[in-house]
Design an enzyme around this catalytic site. Sequence first.
Site, PDB file in Angstrom:
ATOM      1  N   TYR A  65       0.832  -1.202   0.000  1.00 27.48           N
ATOM      2  CA  TYR A  65       0.000   0.000   0.000  1.00 27.48           C
ATOM      3  C   TYR A  65       0.868   1.252   0.000  1.00 27.48           C
ATOM      4  O   TYR A  65       1.835   1.372   0.750  1.00 27.48           O
ATOM      5  CB  TYR A  65      -0.911   0.016   1.240  1.00 27.48           C
ATOM      6  CG  TYR A  65      -1.532   1.375   1.476  1.00 27.48           C
ATOM      7  CD1 TYR A  65      -2.549   1.839   0.651  1.00 27.48           C
ATOM      8  CD2 TYR A  65      -1.055   2.220   2.475  1.00 27.48           C
ATOM      9  CE1 TYR A  65      -3.094   3.096   0.832  1.00 27.48           C
ATOM     10  CE2 TYR A  65      -1.591   3.479   2.679  1.00 27.48           C
ATOM     11  CZ  TYR A  65      -2.615   3.919   1.840  1.00 27.48           C
ATOM     12  OH  TYR A  65      -3.135   5.166   2.012  1.00 27.48           O
ATOM     13  N   GLY A  72      -5.020   6.053   0.283  1.00 30.80           N
ATOM     14  CA  GLY A  72      -6.344   6.151   0.864  1.00 30.80           C
ATOM     15  C   GLY A  72      -7.345   5.296   0.119  1.00 30.80           C
ATOM     16  O   GLY A  72      -7.129   4.102  -0.124  1.00 30.80           O
TER      17      GLY A  72
END
Length: 518
Positions: A65, A72
């Site tokens: 990520y 987000g």
Amino acid sequence: MHLADIQSARRAVRFDRNRLTIEDIVAIAQGQASAELSPDPDFRAAIARGADFLDRLLREDGNVYGVTTGYGDSCTVTIPPDLVAELPHHLYTYHGCGAGRYFDPAETRAILAARLASLAKGYSGVSVELLLQITRLLDAGLLPLIPAEGSVGASGDLTPLSYLAAVLCGEREVWRNGQIVDAAIALREAGITPLKLRPKEGLAIMNGTAVMTALACLAYDRAEYLVRLATRITALASYALDGNAHHFDEVLFSVKPHAGMQGVAAMLRTDLPTTVWERNGKRLQDRYSIRCAPHVIGVLADALPFFRANIENELNSANDNPLIDGDNERVLHGGHFYGGHIAFAMDGMKNAVANIADLLDRQMALLVDARYNNGLPANLSGSTGPRAAINHGLKALQISASAWTAEALKLTMPASVFSRSTECHNQDKVSMGTIAARDCLRVLELTEQVVAALLVTVRQGAWLRARVTPELALQPHLVQMVEALGIAPIEEDRRLDGEIRALVGKIRGKAWELYAQG
């Protein structure tokens, strides 16, 4: 003394995996200490392991990520391998949307130190070079120009910290010797090479609680001094009002076992010995703003250990996302960027501080009112004879103090309850910790103005009490305190704004030694 000599004379705060204190951050913020990254080879190797693991994961087509995905709610967007290196630049670029005042140099130094503290824990997947670059900015006095508004306190202080990330790379603007300078020029003239951020480094810099934590450290430092200064003011107010020292009796306070409150009462006993103050004809019980002062000031005194624990735990945390466990080669996705502990501490602190402003405002109302001040002139005017008719003493100062108090009380609404769902409902519960910290600093600023007004007032009241009731003895150390204020008695009306500003400066500089600290 040259700048290099001043820097070498300062103590160094070492950043490694050991625990830092509020005082360490405050010392750096105030320019009394430098930030030094530990040269220990084992420490630096531990930092490097996280970054090396990430590099290896990328080479092996790992999915991380914020490294190979968008940020987000965009975590489902896969970044093409040839664009991964550009992602950090885009992160700090699109977050360049802050507004409001700029954090001042002291606040900014504290922010850099707080971010360095978190990254130095070794769980952020950043390079040693990034940590060194932050220390270089501090050493060179190049401080990112950071707007104060724009953070909801989770996913960390993204927008304000984007200004740090950009400056590390030679973009945006910096404070340099009080002037705003283009970052690229300032870094070049300081001999600092701009960074090219590695894949996760933009996220590591921005996705954390450094701004709110830094401000909380500064707030704690000011609040701790306020406890002692408000206690000293109460002693002088009690003297000026010809009050009852037995309200602070040791046995009386022994049966209500709040340690901080008991400590305030003990400090008052050093200032107001009952053997000197017992006289016939006194009012049996003083009004609450004097009699219950330890109970009001004591709330903050008793809360300080709780505030310290929460602030220092946050300061000594790795608080970005994801965290990188280089030793066990794991990527840990979580929410340590959430600033709820700081938010709660700052909401609580501003409440306790504002109550002290209100306490002192009530003391001032008694002191200036001839119906309640036990024989002192109205508005504490020092003028006598025919000219007394045109002199008004502290009438206007009491109005100003009341206005500052009202504004402080208005700001006590807890920011942490105003969570907003943001960023496509990914950040659907946020801390508002940075707003709470900014509110707390504003409440402290207003309260320090009230304190300054009370210092003028108790100085004037003590002078008048000695004139009206000369048999009352003031402790020698209180006489020294009054003289150290540097305020002349007010006999003819004069403007007081310059003296108030000077006193506020002395309050923030902790100009007076107040009681022994155990």
